[in-house]
Design a protein around this motif. Structure first.
Motif, PDB file in Angstrom:
ATOM      1  N   ASN A 188     -44.896  61.177 -68.373  1.00  0.00           N
ATOM      2  CA  ASN A 188     -45.129  61.649 -69.644  1.00  0.00           C
ATOM      3  C   ASN A 188     -43.741  61.867 -70.442  1.00  0.00           C
ATOM      4  N   THR A 189     -42.695  61.672 -69.868  1.00  0.00           N
ATOM      5  CA  THR A 189     -41.298  61.608 -70.490  1.00  0.00           C
ATOM      6  C   THR A 189     -41.043  60.530 -71.429  1.00  0.00           C
ATOM      7  N   CYS A 190     -41.465  59.295 -70.947  1.00  0.00           N
ATOM      8  CA  CYS A 190     -41.185  58.295 -71.473  1.00  0.00           C
ATOM      9  C   CYS A 190     -42.309  57.191 -72.051  1.00  0.00           C
ATOM     10  N   GLU A 191     -42.313  57.066 -73.484  1.00  0.00           N
ATOM     11  CA  GLU A 191     -43.482  56.319 -73.896  1.00  0.00           C
ATOM     12  C   GLU A 191     -43.472  55.061 -73.443  1.00  0.00           C
ATOM     13  N   PHE A 192     -42.295  54.289 -73.549  1.00  0.00           N
ATOM     14  CA  PHE A 192     -42.165  53.071 -73.089  1.00  0.00           C
ATOM     15  C   PHE A 192     -42.898  52.708 -71.897  1.00  0.00           C
ATOM     16  N   ARG A 193     -42.649  53.839 -70.892  1.00  0.00           N
ATOM     17  CA  ARG A 193     -43.319  53.304 -69.535  1.00  0.00           C
ATOM     18  C   ARG A 193     -44.687  53.587 -69.538  1.00  0.00           C
ATOM     19  N   GLN A 194     -45.190  54.527 -70.380  1.00  0.00           N
ATOM     20  CA  GLN A 194     -46.513  54.805 -70.426  1.00  0.00           C
ATOM     21  C   GLN A 194     -47.268  53.436 -70.986  1.00  0.00           C
ATOM     22  N   ALA A 195     -46.631  52.803 -72.036  1.00  0.00           N
ATOM     23  CA  ALA A 195     -47.013  51.764 -72.360  1.00  0.00           C
ATOM     24  C   ALA A 195     -47.404  50.694 -71.549  1.00  0.00           C
ATOM     25  N   ALA A 196     -46.134  50.538 -70.644  1.00  0.00           N
ATOM     26  CA  ALA A 196     -46.139  49.520 -69.507  1.00  0.00           C
ATOM     27  C   ALA A 196     -47.238  49.721 -68.474  1.00  0.00           C
ATOM     28  N   THR A 197     -47.348  50.991 -68.079  1.00  0.00           N
ATOM     29  CA  THR A 197     -48.443  51.425 -67.188  1.00  0.00           C
ATOM     30  C   THR A 197     -49.789  51.099 -67.384  1.00  0.00           C
ATOM     31  N   ARG A 198     -50.212  51.379 -68.920  1.00  0.00           N
ATOM     32  CA  ARG A 198     -51.272  51.276 -69.245  1.00  0.00           C
ATOM     33  C   ARG A 198     -51.771  49.733 -69.432  1.00  0.00           C
ATOM     34  N   ARG A 199     -50.704  48.768 -69.636  1.00  0.00           N
ATOM     35  CA  ARG A 199     -51.048  47.377 -69.704  1.00  0.00           C
ATOM     36  C   ARG A 199     -51.218  46.914 -68.148  1.00  0.00           C
ATOM     37  N   LEU A 200     -50.596  47.475 -67.272  1.00  0.00           N
ATOM     38  CA  LEU A 200     -50.701  47.060 -66.012  1.00  0.00           C
ATOM     39  C   LEU A 200     -52.092  47.610 -65.464  1.00  0.00           C
ATOM     40  N   ASP A 201     -52.482  48.662 -65.877  1.00  0.00           N
ATOM     41  CA  ASP A 201     -53.839  49.161 -65.465  1.00  0.00           C
ATOM     42  C   ASP A 201     -54.949  48.075 -66.397  1.00  0.00           C
ATOM     43  N   ALA A 202     -54.695  47.632 -67.323  1.00  0.00           N
ATOM     44  CA  ALA A 202     -55.558  46.959 -68.208  1.00  0.00           C
ATOM     45  C   ALA A 202     -55.877  45.621 -67.574  1.00  0.00           C
ATOM     46  N   ILE A 203     -54.800  45.103 -66.875  1.00  0.00           N
ATOM     47  CA  ILE A 203     -54.970  43.732 -66.101  1.00  0.00           C
ATOM     48  C   ILE A 203     -55.338  43.840 -64.794  1.00  0.00           C
ATOM     49  N   GLY A 204     -55.400  45.179 -64.416  1.00  0.00           N
ATOM     50  CA  GLY A 204     -55.827  45.448 -63.088  1.00  0.00           C
ATOM     51  C   GLY A 204     -54.757  45.111 -62.197  1.00  0.00           C
TER      52      GLY A 204
END
Lengths: 295, 295
Positions: A188-204
DNA sequence: GATATGCATCAATTCTGGTGATAATCCATG
DNA sequence: CATGGATTATCACCAGAATTGATGCATATC
């Protein structure tokens, strides 16, 4: 023996003449007598060994005059800027600047320039999440905030937009590990990284927070050692890291990010305005590289 | 009333003092008496209302002095450059420059600058194929050649490397036509386009030379009208055209191209050397944008 | 062709900026 | 703490450069 220097007053007069298209008006503008202007140009032309102004019913610069004009303007600009910079180093005050934690490594150059230019100004930097900063700046708790753009947070000036990229050490195979080892700021500190992890989750794609730290060095090391990957924008990229091609690595494409500046309501102090201007100047993307078209 | 200007000689002395760390040595270097230097700095400091040099066993600039130093250096540089530019506009001579036909739209800005700076120099531009130019320049028939890099033609300075891209009008569907309509220079005239057609052939995509002309306008028009596509490097791209994404359009990826400069053997004339320097300066790619790294 | 406008030139004056000598400072030594 | 050596600051004087106001000359305007 000594590099010969021109008289800045003469250059000032040259500029004024070509701006007003008249010796007389230049004299009025600069508070000289007309003959003084005439003599200055005469001396300048003698010094340079060439005519600078084509006399006639209408005054026009010669080619040499045009060459000189551009440089003269720039020298005069530097002259005023020098005076102002020197005067400004007396400016005192206080600026409270907020930025997300991951920007702490994006702005130090600019902050150094600012500190050098306004040594009497106390600069206080606060790092929080972008949305918290937007609230702080709206509440007037801080003067300026640099944030990643929130689609739902209006206001603020967009400074630049950059693509977010996967980043690793050249030649490293960290991006092929399963799960993907990431170097991250705390959750929750860095939004860039949240964006990244969400995309990883999205493609499984499985991932793990292999390195988590608030400290820059503690995150940079594992990445450049090839032990983990992270995300960054191209202009944040240093020599030791390279962008990982999304097609080649199978990592999900990342969105573009906006970097924006918010100012607190009310009139900012002089120091804060200067910092705002400097941030805009140094972060705003420059125009398109090319201008001509070819089929 | 009149924007006050500093004395360039005093700035020159300031620079010399801080370079040599001594009033006395600065005086020797600039051929002044020591007292003259001392008084110049005194006047300068009075004019700016602040101390610029911290006196002591070792001379150091104050913060204000450091501010001033940078600007002073730049002003002195502009001073010399101004003198040189004005003097150079007397330079006469002749330069023979060769470039492929498709570069005739890449370099005009630079050639304009050159013509403005050296108005007495006759510039002769010859357009031929890159490999013919390399031979011409080796034979001394022309002084300089800007060419697309031939892997097998050694020598020459690489100026930049750029990706070659498919280009069309925004929103146009020309790239979906079968066969693909291309705007081309006449066959064998342009290596970029040869590279493109070879790639199309390789993937079995049909194409036709829909518009063929030596004239730039005749090729530009159909492309920006959305009637054909062509290839270009990003920096050749203008506002009316856009890069066609290879994945989205199914067009084959294009190679990167090198742009290099060849000089004829023997010592070039002054004018030719200046043009060569200018071309290098204006075409050489600048360094990486960012310097810092973030995980 | 008369008049007006604008730049160049000249002689006189002002005043800036340089020089050389000397005083004041600063540091290193004894 | 005193002294010597080196470096910068100051002073009085002077040279010459820059400004001025008056005037001359050229060119446009009517």
């Amino acid at each position: 023996m000594r590099p010969p220097v021109l008289d800045l007053r003469a250059l000032q007069s040259l500029v004024a003449i070509l701006d007003t298209a008249s010796f007389t008006r230049a004299a009025e503008q600069l508070n000289y007598s007309q003959s003084a202007i005439s003599m200055q140009i005469k001396r300048l032309e003698a010094e340079l060994g060439t005519r600078l102004i084509e006399r006639g019913s209408v005054l026009r610069p010669t080619r040499q005059g045009r060459q000189a004009l551009g440089h003269a303007r720039e020298m005069l600009r530097l002259n005023s800027e020098l005076r102002q910079r020197v005067a400004e180093s007396e400016v005192a005050g206080r600026v409270r600047l907020g930025m997300p934690a991951d920007f702490a490594f994006y702005l130090p150059d600019t902050l150094t320039v600012f500190a050098e230019r306004y040594p009497q100004v106390e600069t206080e930097v606060r790092t929080e999440l972008s949305d918290a900063l937007v609230r702080s700046v709206a509440a007037g708790e801080i003067d300026l905030a640099i944030v990643t753009r929130q689609a739902h947070s209006p206001g603020g000036t967009r400074l630049r937009r950059e693509p977010l990229k996967w980043v690793g050490a050249p030649g490293s195979a960290a991006h092929r590990q399963e799960p993907l080892p990431l170097a991250l700021y705390p959750e929750n500190t860095c939004e860039f990284r949240q964006a990244a992890t969400r995309r990883l989750d999205a493609i499984g794609r499985a991932w793990r927070p292999a390195y988590v730290s608030q400290a820059f060095a503690a995150l940079h090391s594992p990445v450049s050692a090839g032990l983990a990957v992270t995300v960054a924008t191209p202009s944040m990229l240093g020599a030791h890291l390279e962008i990982l091609d999304e097609d080649a690595t199978g990592l999900p494409p990342l969105p573009e990010v906006d970097i924006a500046m918010h100012r607190r309501p009310g009139r900012l102090g002089y120091a804060a305005r200067q910092l705002a201007d400097l941030l805009v100047e140094r972060l705003r993307t420059t125009g398109e590289p090319g201008a001509s078209v070819t089929p």
